[in-house]
Design a protein around this motif. Structure first.
Motif: not given
Length: 398
Positions: A171-176
């Motif tokens: 999830g964090a990777l997708g946002g970045l």
């Protein structure tokens, strides 16, 4: 030019990564029940908690026109990071049913800044071929939603908490990725002022209203089917003890195959028309709901799994097409708001159908409960059929 070719793949990858948060709790439901002494009914409550959070989030985002007034990529990043944080909160050993439901609720709230905002970003970049673009995007949502079931299968030798950590990392990777690599689109027209009534005024357009009602009928069936796929598999296994199903893997395949259907639907819509393909998919999924009791009676495990795979395809194939029709029939200044409010109402409907199945499975033979999912598609089909019929003009009297 090179960057523009990467826009859609990045949006799709980001959407997949972030929507893996959606069913993360469902993927480890059996472990949650053991570790926190939860009852069987907790599955429906857990899913509904995410939906409730998403509904409140989309309502607030729509009323405040967040996706139209601020940079969508920044909204996406903020919600992805916060959603991942609260998703990871499930690994706390001091959790109980109340805290688990609260964490899933908050995760759902921030998903409101991911799924509809991702569609808004795609609409800002692709005016032509939007149906195909949203087909890829919703396909990513489907695979992301199914992924926790696969993650549970892949990490079977590891603690269940690894699934929660993995989905939060994604999830964090997708946002970045979205924030760094996807700028505001060329078709974006920022809304400079807050207009509370804008989220409801869009329904005055009869074409928009028709597409929205079709979407609502589709949503009545979709998430209830997804949530109950593992239960459907276990119900068949009880009736046919010889069936040795790998429930996590099959759940992933049955839900995940819908991603392929979304992409195929997008391509078919370019040739045959968006509304026509949406109507056909809704009709087929309605048929699956109505005839579902028969699938439990077959002795053929292959036929049973084949039926569920087909249902998994047609139950979602129309989703990007309805979203396309919604986006095309809303003005550019409120496109994000329109997509968000339709999502809000649609997901509100999913809670009713999920909880209805939850009640019915405890009161009647569970093989007979799934035709109720056909009610939504029937309503959607009626509205779409009426709109598709050519208007007959009355002869003038002389």
């Amino acid at each position: 030019m090179k960057q523009s070719k990467l826009i859609l793949p990045i949006i799709v990858i980001s959407q997949f990564c972030c929507t893996s948060l959606w069913f993360a709790g469902n993927g480890v439901m059996a472990d949650l029940m053991v570790n926190f002494n939860l009852k069987e009914s907790a599955l429906g409550h857990l899913t509904s908690a995410v939906q409730f959070g998403f509904i409140l989030g989309t309502l607030i985002f729509a009323v405040l026109a967040i996706a139209d007034r601020f940079s969508p990529s920044k909204v996406f990043l903020t919600c992805a990071l916060l959603g991942s944080l609260f998703n990871a909160g499930l690994i706390w050993e001091g959790n109980n049913l109340s805290s688990i439901l609260s964490l899933r609720f908050i995760t759902g709230f921030f998903l409101a800044g991911i799924y509809p905002v991702g569609m808004k970003i795609a609409a800002d970049h692709y005016e032509k071929g939007l149906g195909k673009s949203l087909g890829f995007l919703v396909g990513a949502l489907v695979v992301g939603t199914a992924f926790p079931h696969l993650a549970k299968e892949m990490t079977g030798a590891f603690p269940w908490k690894s699934v929660m950590v993995l989905t939060s990392f994604l999830g964090a990777l997708g946002g970045l990725l979205m924030f760094i690599m996807v700028p505001d689109g060329p078709y974006r027209k920022p809304g400079n002022k807050l207009e509370i009534s804008a989220s409801f005024d869009v329904f005055r357009n009869h074409k928009f209203r028709s597409a929205a009602i079709g979407y609502f009928g589709h949503m009545w069936e979709l998430y209830a089917f997804w949530a109950f796929v593992p239960i459907i598999l276990r119900t068949y296994s009880v009736k046919h003890p010889e069936a040795a199903f790998n429930v996590p893997l099959l759940s992933f395949l049955i839900i995940g195959v819908g991603g392929l259907a979304c992409v195929l639907g997008g391509y078919l819509a370019q040739k045959l028309g968006t509304k026509r393909i949406a109507f056909i998919a809704l009709l087929l999924s309605c048929g699956c709901s109505l005839f579902s009791p028969l699938m439990f009676l077959t002795e053929s495990e292959s036929f049973f799994i084949g039926f569920l795979l087909f249902w998994g395809m047609v139950v979602i194939a129309d989703s990007p097409l309805f979203s396309t029709l919604v986006a095309q029939n809303a003005s550019a200044e409120i496109k994000g708001t329109a997509l968000t409010i339709v999502n809000c109402i649609g997901f509100s409907i999913t809670i009713i159908s999920i909880q209805l199945l939850n009640v019915l499975q405890a009161t009647i033979n569970p093989i007979y409960i799934y035709p109720i999912l056909g009610l939504g598609p029937i309503l959607g089909l009626i509205v779409l059929y009426k709109k598709n019929k050519p208007h007959q003009t009355k002869p003038k009297l002389h």
